[in-house]
Design a protein around this motif. Structure first.
Motif, PDB file in Angstrom:
ATOM      1  N   TYR A 246       0.838  -1.207   0.000  1.00  0.00           N
ATOM      2  CA  TYR A 246       0.000   0.000   0.000  1.00  0.00           C
ATOM      3  C   TYR A 246       0.876   1.261   0.000  1.00  0.00           C
ATOM      4  CZ  TYR A 246      -3.861  -3.138   1.278  1.00  0.00           C
ATOM      5  OH  TYR A 246      -4.789  -4.148   1.303  1.00  0.00           O
ATOM      6  N   LEU A 247       1.903   1.268   0.856  1.00  0.00           N
ATOM      7  CA  LEU A 247       2.793   2.438   0.934  1.00  0.00           C
ATOM      8  C   LEU A 247       3.518   2.663  -0.382  1.00  0.00           C
ATOM      9  CD1 LEU A 247       4.368   1.950   4.499  1.00  0.00           C
ATOM     10  CD2 LEU A 247       2.783   3.754   3.784  1.00  0.00           C
ATOM     11  N   THR A 248       3.891   1.574  -1.024  1.00  0.00           N
ATOM     12  CA  THR A 248       4.585   1.693  -2.311  1.00  0.00           C
ATOM     13  C   THR A 248       3.675   2.325  -3.358  1.00  0.00           C
ATOM     14  OG1 THR A 248       5.930  -0.235  -1.791  1.00  0.00           O
ATOM     15  CG2 THR A 248       5.774   0.389  -4.112  1.00  0.00           C
ATOM     16  N   ALA A 249       2.401   1.919  -3.347  1.00  0.00           N
ATOM     17  CA  ALA A 249       1.449   2.498  -4.305  1.00  0.00           C
ATOM     18  C   ALA A 249       1.278   3.994  -4.032  1.00  0.00           C
ATOM     19  CB  ALA A 249       0.111   1.769  -4.192  1.00  0.00           C
ATOM     20  N   ASP A 250       1.160   4.386  -2.744  1.00  0.00           N
ATOM     21  CA  ASP A 250       1.028   5.811  -2.406  1.00  0.00           C
ATOM     22  C   ASP A 250       2.259   6.585  -2.839  1.00  0.00           C
ATOM     23  OD1 ASP A 250      -1.446   5.416  -1.351  1.00  0.00           O
ATOM     24  OD2 ASP A 250      -0.778   5.330   0.752  1.00  0.00           O
ATOM     25  N   LEU A 251       3.445   6.011  -2.594  1.00  0.00           N
ATOM     26  CA  LEU A 251       4.683   6.700  -2.951  1.00  0.00           C
ATOM     27  C   LEU A 251       4.788   6.859  -4.462  1.00  0.00           C
ATOM     28  CD1 LEU A 251       7.392   7.926  -2.212  1.00  0.00           C
ATOM     29  CD2 LEU A 251       8.364   5.609  -2.103  1.00  0.00           C
ATOM     30  N   ALA A 252       4.384   5.860  -5.184  1.00  0.00           N
ATOM     31  CA  ALA A 252       4.424   5.948  -6.650  1.00  0.00           C
ATOM     32  C   ALA A 252       3.519   7.059  -7.149  1.00  0.00           C
ATOM     33  CB  ALA A 252       4.021   4.593  -7.249  1.00  0.00           C
ATOM     34  N   ALA A 253       2.338   7.194  -6.524  1.00  0.00           N
ATOM     35  CA  ALA A 253       1.415   8.263  -6.909  1.00  0.00           C
ATOM     36  C   ALA A 253       2.024   9.628  -6.630  1.00  0.00           C
ATOM     37  CB  ALA A 253       0.093   8.094  -6.176  1.00  0.00           C
ATOM     38  N   ASP A 254       2.693   9.781  -5.479  1.00  0.00           N
ATOM     39  CA  ASP A 254       3.323  11.062  -5.118  1.00  0.00           C
ATOM     40  C   ASP A 254       4.451  11.397  -6.096  1.00  0.00           C
ATOM     41  OD1 ASP A 254       1.619  11.355  -2.998  1.00  0.00           O
ATOM     42  OD2 ASP A 254       3.035  10.587  -1.491  1.00  0.00           O
ATOM     43  N   LEU A 255       5.226  10.392  -6.502  1.00  0.00           N
ATOM     44  CA  LEU A 255       6.306  10.632  -7.466  1.00  0.00           C
ATOM     45  C   LEU A 255       5.747  11.085  -8.806  1.00  0.00           C
ATOM     46  CD1 LEU A 255       8.640   7.624  -6.604  1.00  0.00           C
ATOM     47  CD2 LEU A 255       9.246  10.050  -6.445  1.00  0.00           C
ATOM     48  N   ALA A 256       4.619  10.479  -9.236  1.00  0.00           N
ATOM     49  CA  ALA A 256       3.998  10.882 -10.495  1.00  0.00           C
ATOM     50  C   ALA A 256       3.525  12.321 -10.429  1.00  0.00           C
ATOM     51  CB  ALA A 256       2.821   9.944 -10.804  1.00  0.00           C
ATOM     52  N   SER A 257       2.936  12.693  -9.262  1.00  0.00           N
ATOM     53  CA  SER A 257       2.461  14.068  -9.082  1.00  0.00           C
ATOM     54  C   SER A 257       3.630  15.038  -9.106  1.00  0.00           C
ATOM     55  CB  SER A 257       1.691  14.169  -7.767  1.00  0.00           C
ATOM     56  OG  SER A 257       1.300  15.508  -7.519  1.00  0.00           O
ATOM     57  N   TYR A 258       4.733  14.686  -8.431  1.00  0.00           N
ATOM     58  CA  TYR A 258       5.919  15.553  -8.404  1.00  0.00           C
ATOM     59  C   TYR A 258       6.469  15.740  -9.813  1.00  0.00           C
ATOM     60  CZ  TYR A 258      10.722  17.075  -7.542  1.00  0.00           C
ATOM     61  OH  TYR A 258      11.909  17.764  -7.561  1.00  0.00           O
ATOM     62  N   ALA A 259       6.586  14.646 -10.566  1.00  0.00           N
ATOM     63  CA  ALA A 259       7.164  14.725 -11.916  1.00  0.00           C
ATOM     64  C   ALA A 259       6.309  15.598 -12.828  1.00  0.00           C
ATOM     65  CB  ALA A 259       7.303  13.317 -12.503  1.00  0.00           C
ATOM     66  N   SER A 260       4.966  15.474 -12.689  1.00  0.00           N
ATOM     67  CA  SER A 260       4.097  16.281 -13.552  1.00  0.00           C
ATOM     68  C   SER A 260       4.136  17.758 -13.160  1.00  0.00           C
ATOM     69  CB  SER A 260       2.659  15.750 -13.469  1.00  0.00           C
ATOM     70  OG  SER A 260       2.150  15.914 -12.146  1.00  0.00           O
ATOM     71  N   GLY A 261       4.528  18.046 -11.900  1.00  0.00           N
ATOM     72  CA  GLY A 261       4.564  19.449 -11.449  1.00  0.00           C
ATOM     73  C   GLY A 261       5.841  20.167 -11.806  1.00  0.00           C
ATOM     74  N   ILE A 262       6.857  19.451 -12.214  1.00  0.00           N
ATOM     75  CA  ILE A 262       8.131  20.066 -12.578  1.00  0.00           C
ATOM     76  C   ILE A 262       8.033  20.646 -13.982  1.00  0.00           C
ATOM     77  CG2 ILE A 262      10.572  19.626 -13.082  1.00  0.00           C
ATOM     78  CD1 ILE A 262      10.076  19.659 -10.152  1.00  0.00           C
ATOM     79  N   GLU A 263       8.321  21.926 -14.086  1.00  0.00           N
ATOM     80  CA  GLU A 263       8.291  22.584 -15.388  1.00  0.00           C
ATOM     81  C   GLU A 263       9.646  23.220 -15.685  1.00  0.00           C
ATOM     82  OE1 GLU A 263       5.204  25.420 -15.651  1.00  0.00           O
ATOM     83  OE2 GLU A 263       3.574  23.988 -15.234  1.00  0.00           O
ATOM     84  N   VAL A 264      10.062  23.141 -16.916  1.00  0.00           N
ATOM     85  CA  VAL A 264      11.276  23.828 -17.355  1.00  0.00           C
ATOM     86  C   VAL A 264      10.866  25.229 -17.794  1.00  0.00           C
ATOM     87  CG1 VAL A 264      13.204  23.837 -18.954  1.00  0.00           C
ATOM     88  CG2 VAL A 264      12.317  21.651 -18.056  1.00  0.00           C
ATOM     89  N   ASP A 265      11.191  26.261 -16.924  1.00  0.00           N
ATOM     90  CA  ASP A 265      10.755  27.635 -17.180  1.00  0.00           C
ATOM     91  C   ASP A 265      11.988  28.531 -17.254  1.00  0.00           C
ATOM     92  OD1 ASP A 265       9.650  30.157 -17.222  1.00  0.00           O
ATOM     93  OD2 ASP A 265       8.126  29.742 -15.687  1.00  0.00           O
ATOM     94  N   GLU A 266      12.541  28.653 -18.438  1.00  0.00           N
ATOM     95  CA  GLU A 266      13.761  29.440 -18.621  1.00  0.00           C
ATOM     96  C   GLU A 266      13.543  30.905 -18.278  1.00  0.00           C
ATOM     97  OE1 GLU A 266      16.670  28.374 -19.165  1.00  0.00           O
ATOM     98  OE2 GLU A 266      16.194  26.268 -19.579  1.00  0.00           O
ATOM     99  N   GLU A 267      12.374  31.411 -18.567  1.00  0.00           N
ATOM    100  CA  GLU A 267      12.078  32.826 -18.286  1.00  0.00           C
ATOM    101  C   GLU A 267      12.090  33.095 -16.781  1.00  0.00           C
ATOM    102  OE1 GLU A 267       8.542  36.110 -19.101  1.00  0.00           O
ATOM    103  OE2 GLU A 267       8.622  34.250 -20.280  1.00  0.00           O
ATOM    104  N   ARG A 268      11.460  32.183 -16.022  1.00  0.00           N
ATOM    105  CA  ARG A 268      11.442  32.350 -14.561  1.00  0.00           C
ATOM    106  C   ARG A 268      12.842  32.169 -13.981  1.00  0.00           C
ATOM    107  NH1 ARG A 268      10.243  34.959 -10.172  1.00  0.00           N
ATOM    108  NH2 ARG A 268      10.394  33.652  -8.297  1.00  0.00           N
ATOM    109  N   LEU A 269      13.626  31.262 -14.557  1.00  0.00           N
ATOM    110  CA  LEU A 269      14.996  31.062 -14.080  1.00  0.00           C
ATOM    111  C   LEU A 269      15.820  32.326 -14.261  1.00  0.00           C
ATOM    112  CD1 LEU A 269      17.164  29.199 -12.927  1.00  0.00           C
ATOM    113  CD2 LEU A 269      17.598  28.370 -15.260  1.00  0.00           C
ATOM    114  N   ASP A 270      15.685  32.989 -15.402  1.00  0.00           N
ATOM    115  CA  ASP A 270      16.399  34.251 -15.632  1.00  0.00           C
ATOM    116  C   ASP A 270      15.976  35.307 -14.620  1.00  0.00           C
ATOM    117  OD1 ASP A 270      17.735  33.134 -17.740  1.00  0.00           O
ATOM    118  OD2 ASP A 270      16.404  33.963 -19.289  1.00  0.00           O
ATOM    119  N   GLU A 271      14.683  35.343 -14.336  1.00  0.00           N
ATOM    120  CA  GLU A 271      14.171  36.325 -13.368  1.00  0.00           C
ATOM    121  C   GLU A 271      14.745  36.074 -11.976  1.00  0.00           C
ATOM    122  OE1 GLU A 271       9.846  37.582 -11.456  1.00  0.00           O
ATOM    123  OE2 GLU A 271       9.902  36.566 -13.431  1.00  0.00           O
TER     124      GLU A 271
END
Length: 587
Positions: free
Chosen positions: A283-308
């Motif tokens: 059960y914990l493994t399934a929850d952790l996998a879901a959290d990793l998927a959410s984290y990966a989808s939330g990561i964005e490559v934003d060059e404009e924000r990085l410059d700022e």
């Protein structure tokens, strides 16, 4: 606030003696050479007196003096002990040891402390008046304190009013002096402060912002790497879309392991527990996998924000290099700079108003100081008359005591800088201090026609003790809770001895008094009578201290009166004196 017990070990002829003291008048007597003076010497050591290895009893390694004092926790002596790390919750304990080789150690409130702390504590607890210890008369400041004690509430209120104006005047003068710096220097400082505040305001740093930006910069810089890592971990736990049957993943393997245990676990509790743990991990493994998927989808490559973020960090870094290692320090600097700027950047009109207010405060200080001086002069006249009357009862009828009170007037030729002076109502100027304008000196003319001199130089040791007794009686005895008198009866006898005892008893109505005496007339007034007794086995002489009461006390007073303790006439005289004291106390 009284001494309850003093224990002395290995000091001079005293082997081991314990003094149980009481409120009121404690009298210490004994034959010549018995060691009465050692009691006072021991108390002196307990109050920070200089250690003398010669006082250590022959044959012992060290002398030890201990004292127990009842003192409120808010008393200045208790506060000083707490500052030194001591404990006063159950009373104040003082101790002093003097080694035979001369080394000395002190303890206050159960903690080791410098001997100087004992001295500071002792000045709040005890005034010792003896031939070699008249610090209250040698210290000019104590002359004023004694006089102010005699003035009671009236002088205390006048002093409080004066001191409030004096402190306001000092603060106003300090402010004016700050503004009196050269205009070029002041304008330069104003410009510097204003420029710094404008720069900080333009950047508008937020507390802790540098740490937040650092974390965001790391996240944006490594966004692709962070997302790939999270996705890969997810795939290994839950499996990617399209993964074949020949590519098992962690969640599937855990579920399979739990299923393998299911049939057999019904027959053994231990195995059932292991199966349950496997299911929880799945059960914990399934929850952790879901959290990793959410984290990966939330990561964005934003060059404009990085410059700022990089621009903001550069801007903030430049500011922090000038005004602090962090935003907390930079903002603290901005607050202090704003305060300083407000004090410097005032108009000429405001500065003129401040100068006028300072002058007015100085006039108020002079007026209130003059009023305080007048009260002191009135009190000084009364004290001189009353102390003179007391001295007539203490075998000093020819002596005249006066208290000199005068403001510290500064003559025109001495005025190098008038900014520290205040005007007096009579047109002169004086140098104010926190306690007023006055110099106070207690003076004594020992004989008719003799010039009045400072009392510490005009009287012998025994006379000084009697003058001090008269002053303490007249001035209220409110300075310290305990008074010690040694040699106060030197050169006194007859009727004057009875008067001396009566005045010691009068002082003991408001304070604890300890007196060493050889006069039976004084001993008869005691609330507690302690006798120092010497004994010898032919080779070693030692002394101890015992409380005497009833017939034993009568015998000791009789010995002091007539030289013998079993004379019926001396005993009758002793009973008469003791009875007179008891009758006076009852009335």
């Amino acid at each position: 606030m009284t001494f309850r017990r003093i224990r002395i070990q290995g000091l001079g002829v005293i082997d081991d003696a314990e003094l149980e003291l009481t409120d009121g008048l404690n009298v210490i007597t004994g034959e010549t050479g018995a060691g009465k003076t050692m009691v006072v010497s021991g108390l002196g050591l307990l109050l920070g007196a200089r250690a003398d290895a010669g006082l250590v009893r022959v044959g012992v390694g060290q002398a030890v003096v201990e004292g127990e004092v009842d003192v409120p926790v808010d008393h200045p002596a208790a506060r000083r002990v707490e500052e030194a790390g001591g404990d006063v919750a159950d009373g104040l304990l003082l101790a002093r040891t003097v080694a035979a080789e001369g080394r000395s150690r002190a303890h206050v409130g159960g903690r080791s402390a410098p001997v100087g702390v004992l001295t500071e504590v002792g000045e709040h607890l005890v005034a010792v008046h003896g031939q070699a210890d008249q610090w209250r008369l040698r210290d000019a400041e104590q002359h004023r304190i004694l006089l102010d004690e005699a003035g009671g509430r009236q002088i205390a209120d006048a002093l409080a009013a004066y001191r409030a104006r004096y402190e306001a005047w000092l603060a106003s003068r300090a402010r004016l002096a700050e503004l009196a710096r050269t205009s070029v220097e002041r304008e330069l400082r104003i410009t510097t402060l204003r420029s710094a505040l404008e720069e900080i305001e333009a950047v508008d740093p937020q507390e802790g912002e540098e740490d937040t930006l650092r974390a965001e910069s790391e996240r944006l810089t490594y966004a692709e790497e962070l997302r790939n890592a999270a996705q890969q971990a997810h795939d290994l736990l839950a499996g990617p879309d399209g993964m074949g049957e020949d590519q098992p993943f962690a969640g599937e393997l855990l579920s399979g392991a739990a299923a393998a245990l299911a049939p057999a676990s019904a027959h053994d509790e231990e195995l059932a527990g292991l199966r349950q743990r496997l299911e929880e991990i799945a059960y914990l493994t399934a929850d952790l996998a879901a959290d990793l998927a959410s984290y990966a989808s939330g990561i964005e490559v934003d060059e404009e924000r990085l410059d700022e973020v990089h621009r903001r960090r550069s801007e903030l870094g430049a500011l922090l290099r000038r005004f602090g290692p962090g935003t907390v320090e930079a903002l603290a600097f901005a607050r202090s700079a704003a305060v300083e700027l407000a004090t410097l950047d005032i108009s000429d009109e405001d500065r003129a108003a401040l100068a006028e207010a300072t002058t007015a405060l100085g006039s108020e200080v002079g007026r209130l100081g003059w009023e305080l001086s007048e009260l002191r002069r009135q009190t000084a006249e009364r004290v001189g008359q009353e102390v003179g009357a007391e001295l007539r009862h203490l075998a000093m009828g020819s002596a005249t005591l006066s208290v000199h009170v005068a403001p510290r007037v500064v003559e025109p030729a001495e005025r190098d800088d008038e900014s520290g002076l205040v005007p007096l109502p009579d047109g002169r100027t004086a140098q104010p201090r926190s306690h007023g304008l006055d110099e106070v000196e207690i003076r004594l003319a020992a004989n008719p026609g003799a010039p009045a001199r400072s009392v510490a130089r005009a009287a012998s040791g025994g006379e000084l003790s009697r003058v001090m007794l008269a002053l303490e009686v007249v001035c209220g005895g409110g300075g310290v809770p305990t008074y010690v008198f040694d040699e106060v009866d030197a050169g006194v006898g007859g009727r004057a001895a009875l008067d001396l005892g009566a005045r010691l008893a009068r002082l003991a109505d408001t304070a604890q008094v300890i007196v060493v005496t050889h006069l039976g007339q004084v001993a008869a007034y005691a609330d507690r009578h302690l006798v120092v007794r010497k004994s010898t086995d032919g080779q070693v002489t030692r002394s101890g201290v015992a409380v005497v009461e009833g017939a034993e006390r009568e015998a000791e007073v009789a010995r002091m009166l007539g030289g013998v303790a079993d004379s019926e006439a001396a005993l009758e005289h002793a009973r008469e004196l003791i009875g007179r004291r008891a009758a006076g106390a009852a009335s």
